[in-house]
Motif scaffolding. Structure first.
Motif, PDB file in Angstrom:
ATOM      1  N   SER A 120       0.829  -1.204   0.000  1.00 22.71           N
ATOM      2  CA  SER A 120       0.000   0.000   0.000  1.00 22.71           C
ATOM      3  C   SER A 120       0.864   1.254   0.000  1.00 22.71           C
ATOM      4  CB  SER A 120      -0.929  -0.005   1.210  1.00 22.71           C
ATOM      5  OG  SER A 120      -0.193  -0.061   2.420  1.00 22.71           O
ATOM      6  N   SER A 121       2.053   1.175   0.608  1.00 27.01           N
ATOM      7  CA  SER A 121       2.968   2.324   0.599  1.00 27.01           C
ATOM      8  C   SER A 121       3.383   2.672  -0.827  1.00 27.01           C
ATOM      9  CB  SER A 121       4.211   2.030   1.443  1.00 27.01           C
ATOM     10  OG  SER A 121       3.888   1.940   2.803  1.00 27.01           O
ATOM     11  N   TYR A 122       3.661   1.649  -1.630  1.00 25.90           N
ATOM     12  CA  TYR A 122       4.015   1.883  -3.032  1.00 25.90           C
ATOM     13  C   TYR A 122       2.861   2.570  -3.759  1.00 25.90           C
ATOM     14  CZ  TYR A 122       4.824   0.916  -7.976  1.00 25.90           C
ATOM     15  OH  TYR A 122       4.972   1.052  -9.338  1.00 25.90           O
ATOM     16  N   LEU A 126       2.923   6.278  -5.513  1.00 21.06           N
ATOM     17  CA  LEU A 126       2.603   6.471  -6.924  1.00 21.06           C
ATOM     18  C   LEU A 126       1.526   7.546  -7.085  1.00 21.06           C
ATOM     19  CD1 LEU A 126       3.607   5.174  -9.539  1.00 21.06           C
ATOM     20  CD2 LEU A 126       1.657   3.618  -9.426  1.00 21.06           C
ATOM     21  N   LYS A 127       0.527   7.498  -6.214  1.00 21.24           N
ATOM     22  CA  LYS A 127      -0.549   8.487  -6.253  1.00 21.24           C
ATOM     23  C   LYS A 127      -0.011   9.885  -5.940  1.00 21.24           C
ATOM     24  CE  LYS A 127      -5.198   9.256  -4.357  1.00 21.24           C
ATOM     25  NZ  LYS A 127      -6.203   8.764  -3.382  1.00 21.24           N
ATOM     26  N   CYS A 128       0.896   9.962  -4.960  1.00 23.78           N
ATOM     27  CA  CYS A 128       1.507  11.256  -4.616  1.00 23.78           C
ATOM     28  C   CYS A 128       2.269  11.836  -5.802  1.00 23.78           C
ATOM     29  CB  CYS A 128       2.460  11.088  -3.434  1.00 23.78           C
ATOM     30  SG  CYS A 128       1.671  10.870  -1.839  1.00 23.78           S
ATOM     31  N   ARG A 149       3.987  15.265  -7.734  1.00 21.05           N
ATOM     32  CA  ARG A 149       5.313  15.160  -8.343  1.00 21.05           C
ATOM     33  C   ARG A 149       6.462  15.063  -7.343  1.00 21.05           C
ATOM     34  NH1 ARG A 149       6.783  19.330 -10.773  1.00 21.05           N
ATOM     35  NH2 ARG A 149       5.072  20.774 -10.305  1.00 21.05           N
ATOM     36  N   ILE A 150       6.179  15.096  -6.059  1.00 21.03           N
ATOM     37  CA  ILE A 150       7.225  14.952  -5.040  1.00 21.03           C
ATOM     38  C   ILE A 150       6.695  14.068  -3.926  1.00 21.03           C
ATOM     39  CG2 ILE A 150       8.708  16.118  -3.368  1.00 21.03           C
ATOM     40  CD1 ILE A 150       8.543  18.639  -5.012  1.00 21.03           C
ATOM     41  N   VAL A 151       7.534  13.150  -3.469  1.00 27.31           N
ATOM     42  CA  VAL A 151       7.164  12.326  -2.327  1.00 27.31           C
ATOM     43  C   VAL A 151       8.416  12.021  -1.514  1.00 27.31           C
ATOM     44  CG1 VAL A 151       7.458  10.088  -3.500  1.00 27.31           C
ATOM     45  CG2 VAL A 151       5.829  10.290  -1.618  1.00 27.31           C
ATOM     46  N   ASP A 168      -5.667   8.434   4.620  1.00 29.18           N
ATOM     47  CA  ASP A 168      -5.415   7.356   3.679  1.00 29.18           C
ATOM     48  C   ASP A 168      -4.365   7.752   2.658  1.00 29.18           C
ATOM     49  OD1 ASP A 168      -7.248   5.697   4.843  1.00 29.18           O
ATOM     50  OD2 ASP A 168      -8.918   6.420   3.629  1.00 29.18           O
ATOM     51  N   PHE A 169      -4.302   9.068   2.355  1.00 28.16           N
ATOM     52  CA  PHE A 169      -3.369   9.503   1.308  1.00 28.16           C
ATOM     53  C   PHE A 169      -2.016   9.867   1.891  1.00 28.16           C
ATOM     54  CE2 PHE A 169      -1.457  12.411  -1.694  1.00 28.16           C
ATOM     55  CZ  PHE A 169      -1.683  11.749  -2.882  1.00 28.16           C
ATOM     56  N   GLY A 170      -2.011  10.609   2.970  1.00 26.72           N
ATOM     57  CA  GLY A 170      -0.761  11.111   3.503  1.00 26.72           C
ATOM     58  C   GLY A 170       0.084  10.056   4.175  1.00 26.72           C
TER      59      GLY A 170
END
Length: 802
Positions: free
Chosen positions: A177-179, A183-185, A190-192, A780-782
């Motif tokens: 799920s981290s991957y 990818l969504k970030c 454009r930065i993660v 869920d996103f952060g």
């Protein structure tokens, strides 16, 4: 057809579940075979309205598949589902399909209920099913040509260390799920930044993200040595060129080797990426280093945590038990663990103790599944060995170093660590290793052991990387460095021996604490040992020694040639004044970092150094003066020009020498001004602007009828206004830079008439990035959540032979 051979049986079952859910538009569940009567997938554990049987069998014969399916007939009859499906990992003939349909025709609408590998492949090839295709990492990775392009230096730039073993590593990767969140970030922002403790999979996940974007047409740039400024300079000037930058351990592997300016360099790079839509940035850092960076730099803390830049941090420590189980099983399968060892893991469901262990990390799983390790323990003691390793993870490399290595091996490893956290040129390592052995009395000097040791340790402790024809050596993974750091910290005898054998300048920086380094450098300089020390380049040697002479106020004619050579040598590594830490001591500036050429020259023009290093005669030579002026950039050029002019004026040189100085230096300065104006780093200027008012002022409301209004944005007007801001600031900066020149020189330049070359497309891109919709932060996103995993799903994974 896609390559399905790199999917293990669990991964193939997951793929079939996703496909059947989409075909049937129904949520399905997977259960352990022993608990659901042999059924892999069903819609309801009570009614079993829909049942799907998955058979991997990709490397088996149809006869094997048929035998297995026949065993399922009584179970299917007992459940009596309304709909029964078979998914198999083989391409079948029409006769094969008819034979299977005959077995289960009472529960199938037609032979369309049988999905062979061909039907699965056809389904995934449809555009509307791209979401499933992309979800299963190994499918798209091996279907693209990206793994065959890993040595293409037009795609992977300076990535030799990154790509070491990447094809093999990709087999062990599990899409967590981290991957997915990362990818969504990247798609949205454009930065993660990936954060986590050592060994949790930050680098592996980052590598796979980089591979994905490479398959989407991005060039990949990689850095793991902490030199962030080099990365920014190397980026393509073409804003349309799609590039993704991966900074591994972006704040350093250990706090002690983080550069004083590193946080500021990182902030500058992030701002550049934010204003350049076709660039992406993957960062990862150990959580402890990240926290220390925030404590040390308030600006860094505010920047990272603020709302302006929207840097999403992913806690890689939050990995679910199910994901841990998948990672563990994947390693067991692709490492070909013998059945006897696997049975010991399955006994009494002991795999649950492993995947739920508080010290579980993918790195430890990678370690305990290596053939040389599992073969060292009895088959019925394998689980005990794994749990013992998890309970004492710091002993992993201790046992290796204490009991499996020879004296020369340990000397090799400590020498390697004394040079680098990443990789080092093989020839430099060899030179330093031989110096170390020369101080060991028990070593036979008639035998050159370097190649023997390198071969012995290769792929167990060290890796060999071909960097454009140059052999580079580094540790196999960062945990080896972690252990060696403990050795250096706790074993003073070993550290003392390494210090006695120092051959390369980098070893001083790594073998002495910061507060000890200065005394060590001073003593070396006084004794003359610094002249015989090896450096990465002659330019670095000239720069370091000249800086230290300045710092410690050393007047020694033995260093005259080095000092004068440095003054005439162009050297990109000379930092700008803003990069230097200055401290006050006895009313003088003491440089804690390397000095600029201006600082060194100013020091040398004072007695007794002016006479000691023969600066008077040196500056009388016009060629020497030109060499100095042409070796530096504009700001330092102006400073040095003013310094030399005033020095020549005060020493009462002939008037024609001063006239020549004005004439020649004005030409060089004019060229430098034109260069500065022609290559404006627009993002560096804009990064500090608050352009919200500009954007607001160029939004216009207009009537569209029926009492409704809409908004229009005047991009052309906004671009023109922002360009005006940049031009004004560049000219103001140029005026400030030349303001210190003597009047006779300053009057030569009309800054107002200078043409400032700003790229309107770059400015437009900056505005567009500001207009990008912000990402809503949510849990869920952060951050990656850690869902409660049902143990029966984990049982399903391990309830099979491998």
């Amino acid at each position: 057809m896609l390559n399905y051979h790199n999917l293990n049986d669990v991964e193939f079952e997951d793929l079939c579940k996703d496909i059947m859910e989409k075909i049937l538009n129904t949520k399905l569940r997977v259960f352990a075979k022993g608990r659901d009567g042999g059924i892999d997938i069903t819609d309801n554990t009570t009614t079993h309205n829909i049942v799907v049987q998955v058979k991997h069998y990709i490397n088996s014969t149809f006869s094997d598949l048929r035998t297995s399916l026949r065993k399922e007939i009584p179970k299917v009859t007992e459940l009596s589902p309304n709909e029964f499906y078979v998914c198999c990992g083989k391409t079948l003939t029409s006769n094969n399909i008819e034979e299977i349909y005959t077995m289960f025709s009472d529960y199938m609408e037609s032979d369309k209920n049988i999905l062979t590998l061909k039907e699965i492949d056809d389904f995934l090839s449809l555009p509307q099913n791209a979401d499933i295709f992309r979800k299963h990492y190994k499918l798209w990775l091996y279907s693209s040509n990206i793994l065959s392009d890993i040595f293409n230096q037009d795609i992977f730039i300076d990535c030799e260390s990154l790509l070491y073993g990447i094809e093999n590593e990709s087999k062990f990767f599990v899409q967590t799920s981290s991957y997915d969140i990362c990818l969504k970030c990247l798609e949205s922002n454009r930065i993660v930044m990936l954060l986590g403790n050592p060994g949790v999979g930050k680098t592996m996940t980052s590598k796979m993200l980089a591979l994905f974007w490479a398959s989407q047409g991005y060039r990949v740039r990689y850095n793991t040595n902490g030199d962030i400024s080099d990365i920014k300079r190397s980026l393509s000037g073409n804003r349309e060129c799609k590039e993704i930058i991966f900074l591994d351990d972006c704040l350093g592997q250990h706090y002690f080797n983080m550069k004083s300016t590193q946080e500021n360099e990182l902030i500058s790079l992030i701002k550049y990426i934010k204003t350049t839509p076709n660039k992406m940035l993957i960062l990862n850092s150990r959580i402890t280093i990240y926290n220390e960076a925030q404590e040390r730099s308030e600006e860094f803390k505010i920047f990272i945590l603020g709302d302006t830049t929207k840097i999403h941090t992913i806690n890689m420590d939050r990995i679910s038990s199910l994901e841990k189980a998948r990672i563990f099983y994947n390693h067991l399968v692709f490492r070909d663990i013998p059945q006897e060892y696997y049975k010991d893991i399955r006994k009494n469901r002991r795999y649950l103790e492993i995947v739920n262990h508080p010290n579980y990390t993918p790195r430890i799983i990678d370690y305990i599944t290596q053939k040389r390790l599992y073969l060292s323990v009895a088959t019925d003691a394998y689980t005990k060995f794994i749990l013992a390793t998890l309970s004492q993870p710091n002993d992993i490399w201790k046992n290796e170093f204490d009991y499996r290595l020879k004296d020369v091996d340990r000397a090799f490893m400590s020498t390697l660590y004394s040079l680098t956290d990443t990789t080092v040129d093989c020839n430099i390592l060899k030179e330093c290793y031989h110096k170390r052995l020369s101080n060991l009395s028990r070593i036979d000097p008639t035998v050159d052991t370097f190649d023997l040791v390198l071969k012995r340790l290769s792929n167990s402790l060290v890796k060999i990387v071909d960097n454009r024809g140059t052999m580079q050596i580094g540790v196999i993974n960062p945990s080896v460095n972690d252990y060696l750091k403990l050795v250096f910290s706790n074993n003073i005898l070993e550290l003392t021996e390494v210090r006695k054998s120092i051959q390369h300048f980098a070893q001083y920086e790594r073998c002495y604490a910061k507060e000890q380094q200065e005394n060590a450098f001073r003593q070396m300089l006084i004794e003359g040992n610094l002249k015989t020390t090896t450096f990465r380049s002659n330019e670095e040697k000239l720069h370091v020694i000249s800086s230290k002479i300045c710092q410690y106020e050393i007047a020694n004619k033995a260093y005259t040639d080095i000092v004068l050579d440095f003054l005439m040598t162009p050297y990109e590594g000379v930092p700008t004044l803003t990069d230097i830490l200055l401290a006050k001591k006895n009313g003088k500036q003491i440089i804690l970092g390397l000095c600029t050429k201006f600082t060194i020259l100013r020091f040398l023009l004072e007695e007794p150094f002016y006479s000691c290093y023969e600066l008077f005669g040196f500056l009388q030579n016009k060629a020497n003066v030109i060499n100095i002026l042409e070796s530096v950039e504009l700001k330092e050029l102006v400073e040095i020009t003013s310094l030399i002019y005033c020095t020549l004026q005060n020493t009462r040189v002939q008037h024609n020498m001063l006239e020549w100085m004005v004439k020649e230096s004005s030409k060089i300065i004019q060229n430098a001004i034109d260069k500065y104006a022609n290559y404006v780093d627009t993002s560096a200027y804009v990064e500090d602007y608050d352009i919200s008012d500009l954007v607001k002022n160029h939004h216009h409301q207009y009537y569209i009828g029926d009492g409704d209004y809409d908004m229009d944005f005047d991009m052309s007007g906004a671009t023109e206004e922002l360009e005006t801001w940049v031009v004004k600031d560049v000219k103001d900066d140029l005026r400030d830079i030349i303001s210190i020149l003597p009047d006779c020189l300053k009057s030569k330049f009309d800054i107002e008439e200078i043409y400032i070359n700003t790229d309107s497309s770059e400015i437009k891109g900056i505005i567009e990035s500001y207009l990008e919709p912000s990402i809503d932060d949510d849990n869920d996103f952060g951050h990656s959540s850690s869902p409660t995993d049902s143990s029966d799903v984990i049982d399903f994974i391990f309830d099979r032979d491998i």
